[in-house]
Design a protein around this motif. Structure first.
Motif, mmCIF file in Angstrom:
data_model
loop_
_atom_site.group_PDB
_atom_site.id
_atom_site.type_symbol
_atom_site.label_atom_id
_atom_site.label_comp_id
_atom_site.label_asym_id
_atom_site.label_seq_id
_atom_site.Cartn_x
_atom_site.Cartn_y
_atom_site.Cartn_z
ATOM 1 N N GLU A 131 0.865 -1.129 -0.041
ATOM 2 C CA GLU A 131 0.032 -0.096 0.056
ATOM 3 C C GLU A 131 0.813 1.307 0.043
ATOM 4 O O GLU A 131 2.026 1.363 0.603
ATOM 5 N N ILE A 132 0.472 2.131 -0.806
ATOM 6 C CA ILE A 132 1.249 3.475 -0.615
ATOM 7 C C ILE A 132 0.209 4.636 -0.187
ATOM 8 O O ILE A 132 -0.661 4.869 -0.923
ATOM 9 N N SER A 133 0.615 5.485 0.906
ATOM 10 C CA SER A 133 -0.397 6.188 1.569
ATOM 11 C C SER A 133 0.437 6.690 2.492
ATOM 12 O O SER A 133 1.423 6.573 3.199
ATOM 13 N N PRO A 134 -0.099 7.967 2.785
ATOM 14 C CA PRO A 134 -1.120 8.898 2.463
ATOM 15 C C PRO A 134 -0.894 9.548 1.185
ATOM 16 O O PRO A 134 0.150 9.793 0.863
ATOM 17 N N VAL A 135 -1.828 10.154 0.416
ATOM 18 C CA VAL A 135 -1.962 10.741 -0.924
ATOM 19 C C VAL A 135 -2.412 12.218 -0.598
ATOM 20 O O VAL A 135 -3.722 12.407 -0.163
ATOM 21 N N SER A 136 -1.797 13.125 -1.331
ATOM 22 C CA SER A 136 -2.386 14.527 -1.090
ATOM 23 C C SER A 136 -1.742 15.310 -2.210
ATOM 24 O O SER A 136 -0.681 15.177 -2.632
ATOM 25 N N PHE A 137 -2.711 16.132 -2.761
ATOM 26 C CA PHE A 137 -2.454 16.909 -4.070
ATOM 27 C C PHE A 137 -2.091 18.517 -3.316
ATOM 28 O O PHE A 137 -1.806 19.295 -4.167
ATOM 29 N N LYS A 138 -2.275 18.602 -1.968
ATOM 30 C CA LYS A 138 -2.200 20.026 -1.501
ATOM 31 C C LYS A 138 -0.566 20.579 -1.454
ATOM 32 O O LYS A 138 0.288 19.661 -1.125
ATOM 33 N N LEU A 139 -0.419 21.428 -1.865
ATOM 34 C CA LEU A 139 1.275 21.959 -1.875
ATOM 35 C C LEU A 139 1.766 22.216 -0.484
ATOM 36 O O LEU A 139 2.862 21.922 -0.316
ATOM 37 N N THR A 140 0.692 22.256 0.604
ATOM 38 C CA THR A 140 1.608 22.257 1.923
ATOM 39 C C THR A 140 1.870 20.937 2.302
ATOM 40 O O THR A 140 2.742 20.925 3.013
ATOM 41 N N SER A 141 1.363 19.991 1.596
ATOM 42 C CA SER A 141 1.716 18.368 2.235
ATOM 43 C C SER A 141 3.283 18.098 1.590
ATOM 44 O O SER A 141 3.846 17.141 2.077
ATOM 45 N N LEU A 142 3.764 18.984 0.591
ATOM 46 C CA LEU A 142 4.925 18.485 0.064
ATOM 47 C C LEU A 142 5.893 18.897 1.076
ATOM 48 O O LEU A 142 7.035 18.058 1.185
ATOM 49 N N HIS A 199 10.883 27.344 -3.916
ATOM 50 C CA HIS A 199 9.863 26.646 -4.203
ATOM 51 C C HIS A 199 9.511 25.343 -3.402
ATOM 52 O O HIS A 199 8.585 24.937 -2.604
ATOM 53 N N PHE A 200 10.759 24.646 -3.049
ATOM 54 C CA PHE A 200 10.833 23.567 -2.326
ATOM 55 C C PHE A 200 11.601 23.611 -1.025
ATOM 56 O O PHE A 200 12.834 23.168 -1.325
ATOM 57 N N PRO A 201 11.373 24.006 0.063
ATOM 58 C CA PRO A 201 12.186 24.247 1.107
ATOM 59 C C PRO A 201 12.795 22.982 1.841
ATOM 60 O O PRO A 201 13.953 22.972 2.169
ATOM 61 N N ASP A 202 12.188 21.713 1.525
ATOM 62 C CA ASP A 202 12.755 20.548 1.869
ATOM 63 C C ASP A 202 13.175 19.581 0.769
ATOM 64 O O ASP A 202 13.417 18.394 1.057
ATOM 65 N N GLY A 203 13.390 20.136 -0.460
ATOM 66 C CA GLY A 203 13.543 19.417 -1.613
ATOM 67 C C GLY A 203 12.532 18.594 -2.220
ATOM 68 O O GLY A 203 11.376 18.727 -1.382
ATOM 69 N N VAL A 204 12.883 17.895 -3.468
ATOM 70 C CA VAL A 204 11.539 17.169 -3.922
ATOM 71 C C VAL A 204 12.075 16.215 -4.791
ATOM 72 O O VAL A 204 13.171 16.537 -5.370
ATOM 73 N N ASN A 205 11.407 15.147 -4.973
ATOM 74 C CA ASN A 205 11.685 14.101 -6.036
ATOM 75 C C ASN A 205 11.416 14.643 -7.349
ATOM 76 O O ASN A 205 9.948 14.839 -7.511
ATOM 77 N N VAL A 206 11.980 14.624 -8.443
ATOM 78 C CA VAL A 206 11.496 15.112 -9.984
ATOM 79 C C VAL A 206 11.532 13.892 -10.743
ATOM 80 O O VAL A 206 12.379 13.018 -11.029
ATOM 81 N N SER A 207 10.333 13.649 -11.305
ATOM 82 C CA SER A 207 10.299 12.466 -12.225
ATOM 83 C C SER A 207 9.421 13.183 -13.474
ATOM 84 O O SER A 207 8.705 13.738 -13.603
ATOM 85 N N PHE A 208 10.347 12.387 -14.652
ATOM 86 C CA PHE A 208 9.799 12.709 -16.298
ATOM 87 C C PHE A 208 9.177 11.604 -16.635
ATOM 88 O O PHE A 208 9.765 10.249 -16.495
ATOM 89 N N VAL A 209 7.893 11.723 -17.299
ATOM 90 C CA VAL A 209 6.895 10.596 -17.554
ATOM 91 C C VAL A 209 6.806 10.595 -19.182
ATOM 92 O O VAL A 209 6.328 11.889 -19.498
ATOM 93 N N MET A 231 5.410 22.867 -0.913
ATOM 94 C CA MET A 231 5.893 23.498 -2.130
ATOM 95 C C MET A 231 5.091 24.855 -1.937
ATOM 96 O O MET A 231 4.086 25.046 -1.554
ATOM 97 N N LYS A 232 5.876 25.860 -2.630
ATOM 98 C CA LYS A 232 5.491 27.310 -2.592
ATOM 99 C C LYS A 232 5.587 27.755 -4.054
ATOM 100 O O LYS A 232 6.652 27.661 -4.712
ATOM 101 N N HIS A 233 4.274 28.194 -4.604
ATOM 102 C CA HIS A 233 4.623 28.530 -5.858
ATOM 103 C C HIS A 233 3.320 29.684 -6.077
ATOM 104 O O HIS A 233 2.088 29.402 -6.203
ATOM 105 N N LYS A 234 3.679 30.976 -5.987
ATOM 106 C CA LYS A 234 2.522 32.141 -6.039
ATOM 107 C C LYS A 234 1.660 31.928 -5.025
ATOM 108 O O LYS A 234 1.833 31.552 -3.985
ATOM 109 N N ASN A 235 0.274 31.949 -5.425
ATOM 110 C CA ASN A 235 -0.633 31.644 -4.446
ATOM 111 C C ASN A 235 -1.523 30.222 -4.637
ATOM 112 O O ASN A 235 -2.500 29.982 -4.317
ATOM 113 N N HIS A 236 -0.677 29.488 -5.525
ATOM 114 C CA HIS A 236 -1.273 28.063 -5.719
ATOM 115 C C HIS A 236 -1.519 27.255 -4.494
ATOM 116 O O HIS A 236 -0.765 27.265 -3.680
#
Length: 328
Positions: free
Chosen positions: A120-131, A193-203, A133-138
């Motif tokens: 199982e892969i969880s939890p899932v969130s599209f909220k930028l605060t969960s990453l 944009h990413f104060p804690d860094g981020v994994n970047v994937s190209f698909v 991530m900061k991008h304008k007012n998104h």
């Protein structure tokens, strides 16, 4: 004291795995840095530590090659699942991770007789605060072109719970990794944009129900595969209708996995299915400064050779898919 480390991999994502002895304390971040160094038996992408849990059948901690700790690791979780299920003599169990208790189970082989596990892969969130991530007012970013990142890549940000930035890209970004490396590196140093860094994937799609994913992992760099990245990429691909919901085949530089994306109203359930290969077992002494002095090594040659066959088949499938003009 003599202790055991297993060298394992899920989809070519390599780890050292160790079951922690109760009341014995080691500097695991330092040990990860030392053991994962390429000069040490070709190194590894991370260190998996199994310990006792009060919430589940076992607890997993994940240390990246740079010593940082990850919230989760889908490929590593499959390897931990194999160890725990074999030890307990069961086919289903639960594993405690940093953010959640996750179900794991042994399933039919994904290829020939390869040991295969569904996690199982969880939890899932599209909220930028969960990453975060900061991008304008998104508040979220789904399938958007952001000119300051790229003029021709559609990005989605999602946490599962590791933070991921998923780009759906033209094939030339898959064939030449330079831009992905530059972009990912800039997001994993001091940035806005990413104060804690981020994994970047190209698909890029392979066919109507499969995709290819290459991931630059936070704290590691390019890896053969990243379990949470492959699952996140499958979720994003289904969300934007690149592939249908259900079972999606995800190819990567290290082989392939299956991702199950089940959507029920507003709830999404994610599962990752793939190999858990043990290709070496090391016995030795671990010093206080994180050096592992090897006394003996056992190579599991049958597992090594069978997985090489899977890799060749995966490469063929991808090449066949891309030979069609539709997916170039």
């Amino acid at each position: 004291m003599t202790i055991i480390f297993h060298k394992v991999h899920g989809s070519g994502n390599t780890f050292y795995l160790h079951e922690e002895i109760p009341n014995m304390f080691y500097n695991w971040p330092l040990t990860a840095q030392k053991m994962c160094n390429p000069s040490n038996e070709n190194g590894a992408d991370g260190l998996l530590i199994i310990s006792q849990s009060t919430k589940a059948d076992a607890k997993m901690r994940v240390y990246n090659a740079d010593g940082s700790e990850a919230s989760m690791c889908g490929n590593g979780l499959r390897c931990v699942a194999r160890f725990v299920l074999t030890k307990l003599g069961v086919t289903v169990a639960t594993i405690e991770t940093m953010k959640a208790v996750l179900s794991v189970q042994q399933v039919e082989p994904i290829f020939k007789s390869i040991d295969t596990y569904k996690v199982e892969i969880s939890p899932v969130s599209f909220k930028l605060t969960s990453l975060p991530m900061k991008h304008k007012n998104h508040k979220q970013i789904v399938n958007e072109v952001m000119p300051e990142f790229s003029l021709d890549i559609h990005f989605t940000a999602v946490s599962v719970p590791n933070p991921h930035l998923i780009g759906i890209v033209p094939i030339h970004y898959i064939e030449d990794t330079q831009f992905q490396e530059q972009l990912a590196t800039s997001f994993n140093i001091d940035n806005e944009h990413f104060p804690d860094g981020v994994n970047v994937s190209f698909v890029h799609p392979v066919d109507e129900s499969s995709i290819f994913v290459r991931t630059f992992e936070r704290g590691v760099g390019f890896t053969n595969a990243c379990g949470t990245a492959m699952t996140a990429s499958a979720l994003v691909s289904a969300t934007i209708n690149l592939v249908p919901y259900g079972e999606i085949t995800v190819y990567n530089p290290g082989g392939f996995v299956k991702c199950e994306i089940e959507k029920n109203e507003n709830h999404v359930h994610l599962s990752l299915i793939g190999n858990a290969t043990f290709f070496a077992t090391y016995s030795g002494e671990l010093t206080e400064d994180g050096e592992f002095i090897i006394n003996s090594v056992i190579l599991h040659e049958h597992e090594i050779n069978e997985y090489k066959e899977l890799e060749l088949q995966a490469q063929k499938n991808v090449n066949d898919g891309w030979s069609s003009n539709e997916y170039l």
